[in-house]
Structure formats: C-alpha cells, structure tokens
Design a protein around this motif. Structure first.
Motif, mmCIF file in Angstrom:
data_model
loop_
_atom_site.group_PDB
_atom_site.id
_atom_site.type_symbol
_atom_site.label_atom_id
_atom_site.label_comp_id
_atom_site.label_asym_id
_atom_site.label_seq_id
_atom_site.Cartn_x
_atom_site.Cartn_y
_atom_site.Cartn_z
ATOM 1 N N GLN A 155 17.475 -8.892 -22.090
ATOM 2 C CA GLN A 155 16.879 -10.215 -22.310
ATOM 3 C C GLN A 155 16.340 -10.341 -23.736
ATOM 4 O OE1 GLN A 155 17.291 -12.534 -20.196
ATOM 5 N NE2 GLN A 155 17.609 -11.575 -18.212
ATOM 6 N N ARG A 156 17.255 -10.552 -24.656
ATOM 7 C CA ARG A 156 16.897 -10.602 -26.076
ATOM 8 C C ARG A 156 15.880 -11.703 -26.364
ATOM 9 N NH1 ARG A 156 19.691 -13.630 -29.915
ATOM 10 N NH2 ARG A 156 19.307 -12.990 -32.063
ATOM 11 N N ASN A 157 16.113 -12.905 -25.815
ATOM 12 C CA ASN A 157 15.163 -13.996 -26.069
ATOM 13 C C ASN A 157 14.541 -14.513 -24.780
ATOM 14 O OD1 ASN A 157 15.560 -14.002 -28.851
ATOM 15 N ND2 ASN A 157 17.365 -15.294 -28.667
ATOM 16 N N GLN A 158 14.521 -13.655 -23.773
ATOM 17 C CA GLN A 158 13.988 -14.076 -22.477
ATOM 18 C C GLN A 158 13.109 -12.974 -21.891
ATOM 19 O OE1 GLN A 158 14.459 -16.948 -20.580
ATOM 20 N NE2 GLN A 158 15.659 -17.973 -22.134
ATOM 21 N N SER A 159 12.524 -12.138 -22.741
ATOM 22 C CA SER A 159 11.681 -11.057 -22.234
ATOM 23 C C SER A 159 10.239 -11.525 -22.087
ATOM 24 C CB SER A 159 11.749 -9.861 -23.181
ATOM 25 O OG SER A 159 13.025 -9.284 -23.091
ATOM 26 N N ARG A 160 9.428 -10.706 -21.407
ATOM 27 C CA ARG A 160 8.033 -11.098 -21.175
ATOM 28 C C ARG A 160 7.257 -11.176 -22.484
ATOM 29 N NH1 ARG A 160 4.557 -8.203 -18.769
ATOM 30 N NH2 ARG A 160 3.290 -9.984 -18.159
ATOM 31 N N LYS A 161 7.670 -10.349 -23.438
ATOM 32 C CA LYS A 161 6.943 -10.249 -24.692
ATOM 33 C C LYS A 161 7.904 -10.453 -25.862
ATOM 34 C CE LYS A 161 3.811 -6.985 -26.508
ATOM 35 N NZ LYS A 161 3.272 -5.647 -26.564
ATOM 36 N N THR A 162 7.409 -10.988 -26.978
ATOM 37 C CA THR A 162 8.276 -11.146 -28.153
ATOM 38 C C THR A 162 8.706 -9.770 -28.672
ATOM 39 O OG1 THR A 162 6.304 -11.192 -29.525
ATOM 40 C CG2 THR A 162 7.214 -13.319 -28.938
ATOM 41 N N PHE A 163 9.889 -9.717 -29.266
ATOM 42 C CA PHE A 163 10.450 -8.494 -29.867
ATOM 43 C C PHE A 163 10.632 -7.344 -28.877
ATOM 44 C CE2 PHE A 163 8.149 -10.504 -33.506
ATOM 45 C CZ PHE A 163 9.267 -10.859 -34.249
ATOM 46 N N THR A 164 10.715 -7.649 -27.588
ATOM 47 C CA THR A 164 11.028 -6.587 -26.626
ATOM 48 C C THR A 164 12.268 -7.018 -25.841
ATOM 49 O OG1 THR A 164 9.602 -7.546 -24.937
ATOM 50 C CG2 THR A 164 8.623 -5.840 -26.338
ATOM 51 N N ALA A 165 12.830 -6.078 -25.102
ATOM 52 C CA ALA A 165 14.071 -6.384 -24.394
ATOM 53 C C ALA A 165 13.990 -5.896 -22.949
ATOM 54 C CB ALA A 165 15.250 -5.752 -25.130
ATOM 55 N N ASP A 166 13.547 -6.768 -22.070
ATOM 56 C CA ASP A 166 13.556 -6.456 -20.639
ATOM 57 C C ASP A 166 14.997 -6.504 -20.146
ATOM 58 O OD1 ASP A 166 10.822 -6.559 -20.881
ATOM 59 O OD2 ASP A 166 10.636 -8.597 -20.079
ATOM 60 N N ARG A 167 15.255 -5.758 -19.086
ATOM 61 C CA ARG A 167 16.614 -5.768 -18.532
ATOM 62 C C ARG A 167 16.612 -6.297 -17.102
ATOM 63 N NH1 ARG A 167 20.608 -1.500 -20.363
ATOM 64 N NH2 ARG A 167 20.145 -1.184 -22.564
ATOM 65 N N THR A 168 17.641 -7.059 -16.766
ATOM 66 C CA THR A 168 17.792 -7.535 -15.388
ATOM 67 C C THR A 168 19.231 -7.291 -14.952
ATOM 68 O OG1 THR A 168 18.172 -9.729 -16.313
ATOM 69 C CG2 THR A 168 16.002 -9.348 -15.399
#
Ligand code: ZN
Length: 497
Positions: free
Chosen positions: A64-77
């Motif tokens: 999730q490049r632009n859809q993560s919980r926090k800016t500049f992080t990358a959550d995965r789904t």
C-alpha cells in the motif's frame, strides 16, 4: 605530426561511413536481433500466434504505497486475481479479491464481451451494466503475460528501438523499446542468456510525485508443457514495491464456455445514477461532485474553505471550477484533506497552485512538502507551471476552528484508527453534520452502508465526543444519517456473534 593528422582524417572518414547507415535503422536492426532471440525463447512466432486464450490465477500482496496507515510506510494486504482473456473472441473476465488497511475488503468482477461490459460485486451480490468498453481494456489484460509483449513488439516492428545493454537482477540484459497501440512507450528487458523477458517499464506521471518509472518484473520462469511460464510478477513505482504476486496457475488455450464471461447467477442489477454537479446543504455549505467523489466547500464571509482533494489534478480542476461558480467572488483560502491517501489528497497540488493554505495533521507535513517539491516535467500540472511554496498550518491539539460568526467548521483529528494514524473530519455544529473520508462508505445507488473496523471506531468516537450529529457526508457515496450508521455498526456486531 603530419602522420597524426593523416590518421585523424582517416579515422573521421571511417566514422562517417559508419554513420551514413542511418541510426534509426541501425537501432531497429539491433532491437530486432534481440527480439528474434526472444521469439525463439518463447517457442517461435507460430507458437506465440497460436495462443488464443489464457487463464491466470495470481496470488500475493498489494503493497500500500499511498494507502498505508502512516505516511512513508508500506502496509501489505492480501490480493488475488483470476483472469481469463480470450483473444480469439475478444472478451475477458476477471475476479479480484483485495483490501486496504482498516478492515476494508472487496471481492468483485469485471466481464467484457467485445464492447459490452458488466461489473459485479460478490460481497453485495449486485451487478452494473457498463456499455462502450474500449478495446484498450482487453489489451491491458493481455499484458499479464510476457508472451503478449513479445508478440506485440513483433507486430509493431517499425516502433522498435534498441535502448542499450544493461545489468538487471545481476544478469546482463538487452533493452529494447517500442510504442504500443495505446501510445505508451515501453522498454522491454531481455535476459542475454535465456532471451526471456525479465521486465517491462515505462515513464509516466504519478499524481503525488510526478515524473515516475513504472516497472513490472517477471522474477523467474519455469517450464510447463514446453512453454516458459513466469513464476509471478512484481510491480514497482520509482523502485518502491507496489505489488508482489506469484502465478499459481497459467494455462494457454483451454476450452472456454460462454457462461464464464457472464455475471454469476442470482445477482441483482443495480444502476448508479449520474451524480449531481453539487449538493446544497445550506446557504454557505455545499458538497461538489469531483470525478464521483464528494468535496466539501464552505463559503465564509471573505473566503472559501475546501475539504478533500481526491484523485488528481484533473479532478481538482473540475471541483475548483464548480466551487467558483457557487462562490464567484471568494478565493479558496484553505484546503484540508481527511488523510494522506491518494484518493483523498492526490489533487492537493492544484489547490496549492491556486494559492490555498493546507490545513493538515502534524504527521502529514513532511509528506506534503515532498509532494510540492516533486518534479512534474512529463505532465506539468498547474503547480509545475506556476510554482508556489507550500503554506501549511498543522492542527494543534486535534482541533482547528474556522468561523465568521455565522458559519462554523471544526476540523477535528479523530486520532489513530484502523485505517490511518491521523484522520481529520469536518464537524459543522450548525448543520449537525460530519464530513468524512473512508470512515463510512456507501455505494452510489444508496444501498445500505456495510460497517467495517474503521466504521466501528468512527461510530465510537462520535459517541465519546457527544457531538450533535444528524447527518454524515461521505467522500465516497451518498449522505447517511446517524441512525443508519448505528444500524450498520449493529449489523456488523450481530454478524460477528
Ligand atoms: Zn483511505
């Protein structure tokens, strides 16, 4: 000395002879050599042309490049796609399962027979008829397989150019480029040893960061029935991962039934009404439709406050045009966004070019600074054409109030929730209304909202704050009452028991 001059002239003569061959043709011929080797690696031209359909299951994760919980992080789904493309009969079907952080999940389908399309929602069991689907839609799906790229490049031979020899994944590669039917220039990297396609890439404009390289990588191959089959596909933007998939199944030329390309049985047809250009809530409070999203526009005595900049530059310009019709003589002084995701803040640069000051949560400041400083030379937007410094005011103690004595907007940070670490809403006490993004979404036809973890968190926050709220206005979907929100939350809790 004389000898040296003679030698120089001689060298010049030979160089000229070389160049008189024509560099365009030379480049093509070099590319052709690379491509012919690739054609052979994929079993020859006849074999490639013989692929009349393919069925693929790809499973993995969205990063999730632009859809993560926090800016500049990358959550995965988790992500899964089943796609069947029938090139012979000009049709395809795909079924996708995925999600976003905060309990968002989707499971939907898209089937197209020539130009007749239909999308379907496997969570709600509804479908929408979509006429006039462009040929590009099927081409886009064909691009899942490397065999298509090779064949497509062969068929558009006059566009072929040699881009150079380079290392990729620690192996020598030859890169060739060509322009496809959609006008997009693609660079294909072929492994020097195997002749197989390792990746393709193109240049484009990202709505946040401007000039960008988009890469699709086939990390490895296995052989099945004599065919080289990619083991998966990795997507990157500017070297940042956006998707990692493994190909669990890829089969060519299977027998296909017509039913496969139809809506599954037992689904209800729904129609999505064309959105109104704007919705008047009171004399000074409006929502404006921008590319299917709702944007809040509030006219104070001397200026306009706008909340949400969804999509990108084009959608922002559409919204600004509408806002100026509603409030002709007032400048847009402030723009706030609910959170940093690209479908909520992707059009922020256009408002900054307009001279607006950004009201944001403190953790988003660095992110928005980077957006403003990004280079947009490929698709120059209004901010690239008319550069401006970022004016930003971050929310202190979770609350910022805008008022002229008559109209009041409270911009509130609801705090860390399942969807984002910082989340702003606009509370309008006179209208007893909250404008919010992603905390409660609803389909455009007004079907009942389905609550997720994020909705439950939001409903609890309203109760705790004891806000007088009657109406909730979503960025995604029609107006919802507080009772409908409570019912949706209750339905989720009941379903969990
Ligand atoms: Zn979001």
């Amino acid at each position: 000395m004389k000898k040296a001059i003679y030698l120089f002239v001689l060298v010049l003569f030979f160089v000229q002879v070389n160049f008189s061959q024509n560099i365009t043709k030379q480049s093509y011929e070099k590319a052709r050599e690379v491509l012919d080797k690739a054609v052979a690696a994929y079993g020859g031209l006849e074999n490639l042309r013989g692929i009349q359909n393919f069925t693929l299951r790809a499973v993995g994760e969205t990063v999730q490049r632009n859809q993560s919980r926090k800016t500049f992080t990358a959550d995965r789904t988790a992500y899964q796609i089943d796609v069947t493309v029938d090139m012979k009969n000009n049709r395809f079907v795909q079924i996708v399962k995925g999600g976003y952080p905060g309990g968002f999940s989707y499971h939907n389908g898209f089937a197209v027979d020539k130009t007749d399309g239909v999308t379907f929602d496997l969570v709600r069991n509804t479908f929408v008829v979509r006429p006039n689907i462009q040929a590009a839609a099927i081409r886009f799906r064909q691009r899942w397989i490397p065999q298509y790229w090779v064949l497509n490049a062969v068929e558009r031979a006059s566009r072929l150019r040699y881009a150079g020899k380079t290392e990729f994944d620690r192996r020598p590669h030859h890169a060739v480029s060509y322009a496809n039917e959609d006008g997009a220039e693609n660079t294909l990297y072929f492994d020097e040893k195997t002749g197989l396609l390792s990746k393709f890439e193109g240049l484009g404009s990202d709505r946040f960061f401007g000039d960008s390289v988009f890469e699709m990588i086939y990390p490895a191959y296995r052989t099945e029935n004599g065919q080289p089959i990619p083991t998966g596909r990795i997507s990157k933007i500017n070297d940042e991962l956006t998707e990692e998939l493994r190909f669990e199944q890829l089969a060519f030329n299977t027998s296909l039934t017509d039913d496969k390309f139809k809506v599954p049985g037992g689904m209800k047809e729904v129609t999505f009404p064309a959105p109104q250009p704007f919705n008047k809530i009171s004399e000074t409070v409006y929502t404006v439709n921008a590319g299917g999203y709702n944007v809040l526009a509030v006219g104070f005595k001397d200026y306009v406050f706008v909340m949400e900049a969804p999509g990108g530059d084009q959608i922002s310009r559409q919204a600004i045009e509408q806002i100026k019709k509603i409030f002709p003589d007032k400048p847009i002084r402030y723009i706030a966004v609910t959170h940093h995701h690209d479908d909520h803040a992707g059009g922020l640069r256009t408002y900054i070019a307009e001279g607006a000051t950004v009201i944001a949560a403190p953790g988003e400041k660095t992110f928005f600074e980077r957006i403003v400083k990004s280079k947009f030379t490929i698709e120059p937007d209004p901010l690239a054409l008319n550069p401006k410094e970022l004016k930003i005011e971050t929310i202190q103690n979770g609350r910022r109030v805008l008022t002229d004595g008559t109209t009041t907007v409270e911009i509130l940070d609801i705090g860390a929730g399942p969807h984002a670490e910082e989340m702003l809403v606009a509370y309008l006490p006179n209208e007893k209304m909250i404008f919010q993004g992603d905390l409660l979404n609803r389909p455009p036809n007004g079907d009942f909202p389905i609550a997720n973890d994020t909705t439950v968190h939001f409903a609890k926050w309203i109760e705790t704050k004891k806000l007088a709220v009657e109406k909730i206005i979503p960025v995604h979907g029609p107006v919802t009452t507080i009772d409908e929100l409570r019912t949706a939350v209750k339905a989720k809790e009941t379903a969990q028991k």
